[in-house]
Write a protein that holds these residues in place. Structure first.
Motif, mmCIF file in Angstrom:
data_model
loop_
_atom_site.group_PDB
_atom_site.id
_atom_site.type_symbol
_atom_site.label_atom_id
_atom_site.label_comp_id
_atom_site.label_asym_id
_atom_site.label_seq_id
_atom_site.Cartn_x
_atom_site.Cartn_y
_atom_site.Cartn_z
ATOM 1 N N CYS A 319 0.817 -1.207 0.000
ATOM 2 C CA CYS A 319 0.000 0.000 0.000
ATOM 3 C C CYS A 319 0.855 1.263 0.000
ATOM 4 O O CYS A 319 0.542 2.239 -0.693
ATOM 5 C CB CYS A 319 -0.939 0.000 1.201
ATOM 6 N N THR A 412 -6.616 -2.914 2.877
ATOM 7 C CA THR A 412 -5.371 -3.002 2.114
ATOM 8 C C THR A 412 -5.444 -3.985 0.951
ATOM 9 O O THR A 412 -4.484 -4.124 0.189
ATOM 10 C CB THR A 412 -4.209 -3.422 3.037
ATOM 11 N N CYS A 415 -4.613 -2.876 -2.787
ATOM 12 C CA CYS A 415 -3.339 -2.219 -3.107
ATOM 13 C C CYS A 415 -2.573 -3.029 -4.149
ATOM 14 O O CYS A 415 -1.725 -2.493 -4.863
ATOM 15 C CB CYS A 415 -2.478 -2.051 -1.854
#
Length: 577
Positions: A319, A412, A415
């Protein structure tokens, strides 16, 4: 530190790079050959073989090649200059087939400025088509963003840009005539050259506009162009709070609209891009930065960092780097310049021929692979899966909201897409082509990590991406991009095309012996077997949808489980012991 150094140094990329490698390798001259795509690997990682490759330099030579192969009952497939399609469109069956390359069928046949038409051979690249049209003060209104595609390749896979305006963004819908060379009977001399247009033979014309290469070899294509015009472009980044609603209407407001969605960041980049008068001042150029040549050593560093994060399971690192990549690209306006040198501010105004497509890394100067296209398989570079599908515009809001629900579960998770600059979203509309788009839709293009050496290596957050893929294809009836998907996206896809039977009738008429067909194309067209491959680990690379744990990586803790939002999905999920 290494990552930011990579980004800084990448600004100073070279105008030229080592050109892409030839996708065909032969042991002796043009015989005993193997073929791949420009990424060095097909979805199933198989090696495709052929007895020889032919390089006709004129339609007369092409006719001779097809006649000779037909007389000998040899399987044939068409190969383009750079071979950018990810699926196995170039492969013949077994080792005895013949590849027909359009590499040297790259000439302008005729131009008619008064009628605003241009006829070219099928091996002409999009870049050259744009350039030749510009010499006549004409323009192709819509096209893909990568100019290394050939005319025949675009026709074979239904390649497109982004627009709901006019006839839509598909290149094939601006074609008025096609010359195609197909097998013939003994009385025909074993070959037939057909001239197709919507006036004389509409059914055959609509079949040939998106053909998957199973009707024969396209020799020449005539385009109806438009007077040259300019475009006015700006990129705007906003929160994705209302993306579902905006995506449905944005394409009607701006002729060349598209989006780059960064779902884990909760951001979306709007392309506000409209036609402008030809006399408007501006000499802008769209030279998309990821399509420029890159320093090979820096590509290797970026790839090593990605591999490190995959092996450690570190989503936070992904990320952080994704935010760096997307901020950098937005900061340089993705490579747009106002004056062919530097970006000075919005709006960027430039002629259609300079604002539509790009691909600087194709510039052919050898430099020993010091620089290369970012996906060149000869160096340590990008290696990825691509999943691309068109969701009907009536379902786009619900689909986007489902993806957002996935992100809420694990912020996340996506990402892994943002490291490749997020989800590219382009507008398409219905086409009369039998294998073209069925209705207005939004095309979602997902690019994500693939292990270079180990097909049984699970990916970080792969269950989230798999769920999106299955959600689109199964829940929202999305159509696959013919040139960009893993096997599972094609499973049963032909049933979604209302004119599939009409296409198959034309196929039978053009090539009754199936010399231009293969086991793979028969599977995709629903004629023989299934395009999915069921074996241990098959779900890891999209060869199947898992139905048991062995289709994932149970020895590494990845088991087959239901989806988190779309419960009917079956995805490879990392399960804590």
């Amino acid at each position: 530190m290494a990552f930011w150094l990579t980004l800084i140094l990448c600004l100073f990329t070279f105008v030229s790079s080592t050109p892409p490698d030839d996708p065909v390798k032969c042991e002796s001259g043009n015989t005993t050959c193997t073929v791949t795509n420009s990424y060095g690997s097909f979805p199933d990682r198989s090696i495709c073989e052929a007895a020889k490759v032919e390089y006709p330099q004129s339609e007369a030579e092409l006719v001779s090649v097809v006649a000779e192969a037909t007389r000998a009952s040899k399987k044939m497939r068409v190969l383009t200059r750079y071979s950018h399609s990810i699926p196995k469109l170039v492969c013949t069956d077994g080792k005895d087939g013949i590849l027909i390359s359009t590499k040297f069928l790259n000439h302008v046949v005729r131009a008619d400025p008064t009628a605003e038409t241009l006829t070219v051979e099928s091996g002409v690249t999009l870049r050259d088509l744009i350039g030749e049209a510009a010499k006549l003060e004409l323009a192709l209104p819509y096209a893909p963003y990568w100019w290394g595609l050939t005319i025949g390749g675009m026709m074979g896979t239904g390649a497109h840009g982004s627009s709901l305006w006019g006839k839509g963004s598909a290149v094939h819908d601006y074609v008025t005539e096609i010359r195609i060379v197909s097998p013939g009977s003994a009385s025909d001399g074993y070959v037939k050259v057909r001239v197709l247009n919507e006036t004389m033979n509409l059914e055959e014309f609509n079949a040939a506009k998106v053909s998957l290469g199973v009707l024969g070899v396209i020799s020449q294509v005539t385009f109806k162009l438009q007077p040259m015009f300019k475009r006015s472009l700006r990129f705007v980044m906003r929160n994705d709070t209302d993306l579902g609603d905006e995506a449905v209407v944005f394409g009607e407001s701006h002729e060349f609209a598209d989006f780059l969605w960064l779902p884990s960041q909760g951001k979306v980049v709007f392309r506000i891009d409209d036609r402008a008068p030809a006399n408007l001042t501006g000499n802008g150029v769209f030279s998309y930065f990821p399509f420029r040549s890159q320093v090979s050593a820096l590509l290797a560093i970026a790839r090593s960092l990605e591999e490190r994060d995959e092996s450690s399971g570190n989503g936070n690192n992904k990320c952080l780097r994704a935010k760096g990549v997307t901020s950098f690209l937005f900061g340089i306006s993705y490579g747009v310049t106002n004056n062919d040198f530097i970006f000075t501010g919005y709006p960027v105004i430039g002629s259609q021929g300079r604002m539509m497509s790009s691909g600087g890394c194709l510039d052919s100067h050898q430099n020993g692979l010091f620089t290369a296209c970012p996906w060149d398989p000869r160096i340590k570079s990008q290696f990825f899966h691509q999943t691309t599908f068109s969701v009907p515009l009536t379902h786009v809001k619900d689909f986007i909201n489902d993806v957002k629900e996935l992100v809420k579960i694990e912020p996340t998770s996506l990402c892994v897409l943002e490291l490749n600059n997020g989800i590219l979203m382009r507008y398409v509309t219905s086409s009369p082509a039998f294998l073209g788009k069925e209705e207005k839709a939004l095309d979602f293009d997902l690019t994500y990590y693939r292990s270079k050496d180990d097909p049984l290596a699970p990916r970080l957050y792969e269950d989230y991406v798999e769920e999106i893929e299955q959600m689109a294809v199964l829940k929202y009836n999305a159509l696959p991009h013919w040139g960009k998907n893993r096997n599972l996206a094609f499973d049963g896809a032909i049933r979604k095309y209302k004119n599939a039977k009409a296409f198959l009738k034309v196929k039978e008429r053009f090539d009754p012996s199936g010399l231009f067909s293969t086991e793979w194309t028969d599977q995709v067209l629903g004629l023989k077997g299934n395009v999915t491959i069921v074996k241990p680990g098959c779900a890891l690379e999209g060869l199947c949808i898992c139905s048991e744990d062995s289709h994932c990586a149970p020895n590494k803790g990845y088991l087959c489980r239901p989806g988190k939002v779309y419960r009917e999905a079956r995805v490879c999920t990392r399960v804590s012991s």
